[in-house]
Scaffold this motif. Structure first.
Motif, PDB file in Angstrom:
ATOM      1  N   SER A   6      30.877 -11.792 -84.198  1.00  0.00           N
ATOM      2  CA  SER A   6      29.992 -12.994 -84.299  1.00  0.00           C
ATOM      3  C   SER A   6      28.669 -12.798 -83.590  1.00  0.00           C
ATOM      4  CB  SER A   6      30.827 -14.147 -83.643  1.00  0.00           C
ATOM      5  OG  SER A   6      30.029 -15.081 -83.073  1.00  0.00           O
ATOM      6  N   VAL A   7      27.535 -13.214 -84.200  1.00  0.00           N
ATOM      7  CA  VAL A   7      26.145 -13.043 -83.858  1.00  0.00           C
ATOM      8  C   VAL A   7      25.642 -14.415 -83.849  1.00  0.00           C
ATOM      9  CG1 VAL A   7      24.078 -12.165 -84.391  1.00  0.00           C
ATOM     10  CG2 VAL A   7      25.959 -10.742 -84.831  1.00  0.00           C
ATOM     11  N   GLU A   8      24.921 -15.135 -82.804  1.00  0.00           N
ATOM     12  CA  GLU A   8      24.095 -16.171 -82.617  1.00  0.00           C
ATOM     13  C   GLU A   8      22.975 -16.181 -82.172  1.00  0.00           C
ATOM     14  OE1 GLU A   8      26.056 -20.215 -81.602  1.00  0.00           O
ATOM     15  OE2 GLU A   8      27.602 -18.729 -80.805  1.00  0.00           O
ATOM     16  N   ILE A   9      21.764 -16.504 -82.873  1.00  0.00           N
ATOM     17  CA  ILE A   9      20.587 -16.673 -82.385  1.00  0.00           C
ATOM     18  C   ILE A   9      20.168 -18.014 -82.085  1.00  0.00           C
ATOM     19  CG2 ILE A   9      18.049 -16.229 -82.409  1.00  0.00           C
ATOM     20  CD1 ILE A   9      18.996 -13.880 -84.663  1.00  0.00           C
ATOM     21  N   ILE A  10      20.037 -18.350 -80.611  1.00  0.00           N
ATOM     22  CA  ILE A  10      19.750 -19.925 -80.421  1.00  0.00           C
ATOM     23  C   ILE A  10      18.437 -19.926 -79.732  1.00  0.00           C
ATOM     24  CG2 ILE A  10      20.579 -21.666 -78.860  1.00  0.00           C
ATOM     25  CD1 ILE A  10      23.445 -20.378 -79.061  1.00  0.00           C
ATOM     26  N   SER A  11      17.799 -21.055 -80.030  1.00  0.00           N
ATOM     27  CA  SER A  11      16.389 -21.249 -79.532  1.00  0.00           C
ATOM     28  C   SER A  11      16.740 -22.655 -78.514  1.00  0.00           C
ATOM     29  CB  SER A  11      15.521 -21.703 -80.436  1.00  0.00           C
ATOM     30  OG  SER A  11      15.491 -22.971 -81.081  1.00  0.00           O
ATOM     31  N   PRO A  12      15.926 -23.068 -77.760  1.00  0.00           N
ATOM     32  CA  PRO A  12      16.254 -24.338 -76.964  1.00  0.00           C
ATOM     33  C   PRO A  12      16.378 -25.511 -77.761  1.00  0.00           C
ATOM     34  CG  PRO A  12      14.309 -23.273 -76.047  1.00  0.00           C
ATOM     35  CD  PRO A  12      14.552 -22.442 -77.338  1.00  0.00           C
ATOM     36  N   ASP A  13      15.750 -25.537 -79.032  1.00  0.00           N
ATOM     37  CA  ASP A  13      16.052 -26.941 -79.811  1.00  0.00           C
ATOM     38  C   ASP A  13      17.075 -26.772 -80.932  1.00  0.00           C
ATOM     39  OD1 ASP A  13      14.160 -25.170 -81.215  1.00  0.00           O
ATOM     40  OD2 ASP A  13      13.116 -26.848 -81.777  1.00  0.00           O
ATOM     41  N   LYS A  14      17.491 -25.338 -81.468  1.00  0.00           N
ATOM     42  CA  LYS A  14      18.304 -25.429 -82.309  1.00  0.00           C
ATOM     43  C   LYS A  14      19.201 -24.064 -82.470  1.00  0.00           C
ATOM     44  CE  LYS A  14      14.796 -23.872 -85.591  1.00  0.00           C
ATOM     45  NZ  LYS A  14      14.191 -24.024 -86.787  1.00  0.00           N
ATOM     46  N   THR A  15      20.140 -23.860 -83.231  1.00  0.00           N
ATOM     47  CA  THR A  15      20.725 -22.523 -83.602  1.00  0.00           C
ATOM     48  C   THR A  15      20.040 -22.204 -84.844  1.00  0.00           C
ATOM     49  OG1 THR A  15      23.049 -23.427 -82.879  1.00  0.00           O
ATOM     50  CG2 THR A  15      22.919 -21.530 -84.212  1.00  0.00           C
ATOM     51  N   ILE A  16      19.651 -20.788 -84.929  1.00  0.00           N
ATOM     52  CA  ILE A  16      18.609 -20.452 -85.752  1.00  0.00           C
ATOM     53  C   ILE A  16      19.502 -19.552 -86.513  1.00  0.00           C
ATOM     54  CG2 ILE A  16      16.634 -18.612 -86.232  1.00  0.00           C
ATOM     55  CD1 ILE A  16      15.789 -19.332 -83.275  1.00  0.00           C
ATOM     56  N   LEU A  17      20.607 -18.864 -86.252  1.00  0.00           N
ATOM     57  CA  LEU A  17      21.547 -18.065 -87.007  1.00  0.00           C
ATOM     58  C   LEU A  17      22.821 -17.900 -86.264  1.00  0.00           C
ATOM     59  CD1 LEU A  17      21.595 -15.634 -89.160  1.00  0.00           C
ATOM     60  CD2 LEU A  17      21.650 -14.441 -87.259  1.00  0.00           C
ATOM     61  N   LYS A  18      23.871 -18.095 -87.317  1.00  0.00           N
ATOM     62  CA  LYS A  18      25.305 -18.061 -86.675  1.00  0.00           C
ATOM     63  C   LYS A  18      26.011 -17.356 -87.954  1.00  0.00           C
ATOM     64  CE  LYS A  18      29.149 -20.282 -84.334  1.00  0.00           C
ATOM     65  NZ  LYS A  18      29.765 -21.399 -83.759  1.00  0.00           N
ATOM     66  N   GLU A  19      26.273 -16.166 -87.735  1.00  0.00           N
ATOM     67  CA  GLU A  19      27.193 -15.482 -88.722  1.00  0.00           C
ATOM     68  C   GLU A  19      28.019 -14.368 -88.169  1.00  0.00           C
ATOM     69  OE1 GLU A  19      24.247 -12.492 -91.049  1.00  0.00           O
ATOM     70  OE2 GLU A  19      24.046 -14.619 -91.547  1.00  0.00           O
TER      71      GLU A  19
END
Length: 129
Positions: A6-19
């Motif tokens: 699992s990989v997640e890229i998260i910014s303060p206001d949203k999830t940019i990527l989850k896959e």
């Protein structure tokens, strides 16, 4: 055998990527780090560069800063600057390059800032849109 994690890229206001991915390459202060399934636990800081997420296809993001944590086959990238490379156009890229060059020409910046700006500028100049 499933080699994805699992990989997640998260910014303060949203999830940019989850896959799910088979490999992720991140730009850290230690250099580029490739992360595969079952990698040892890791906590590090991002420096300016490209995050490459490899699975069935490859996704590339430009980042300036952030933190990375990998544990139990979960990779979490926290950053406020992730830009999907395919969403960058020449005008945005030119502005980022000009801003970095301007900041680098300032004689009052710290060695750390010079290091970060140099990596940012090098990465941006090597992006082919």
């Amino acid at each position: 055998m499933n080699e994805k994690y699992s990989v997640e890229i998260i910014s303060p206001d949203k999830t940019i990527l989850k896959e799910l991915a088979t490999e992720v390459v991140i730009p850290s202060f230690e250099g580029e780090i490739g992360i595969l399934k079952d990698h040892i636990p890791l906590i590090t800081f991002l420096r300016p560069g490209l995050i490459k997420i490899i699975s069935d296809s490859e996704k590339i993001f430009f980042v300036e800063e952030g933190t990375v944590e990998f544990a139990e086959n979960n990779l979490l990238i926290l950053t406020s600057t992730a830009k999907f490379l395919r969403d960058l156009d020449k005008n945005i890229l030119d502005k980022l390059i000009n801003d970095a060059e301007k900041n680098l020409s300032n004689t009052n910046i710290t060695d750390k800032d010079k290091y970060l700006l140099t990596h940012k500028l090098e990465t941006l100049k090597n992006i082919n849109l």
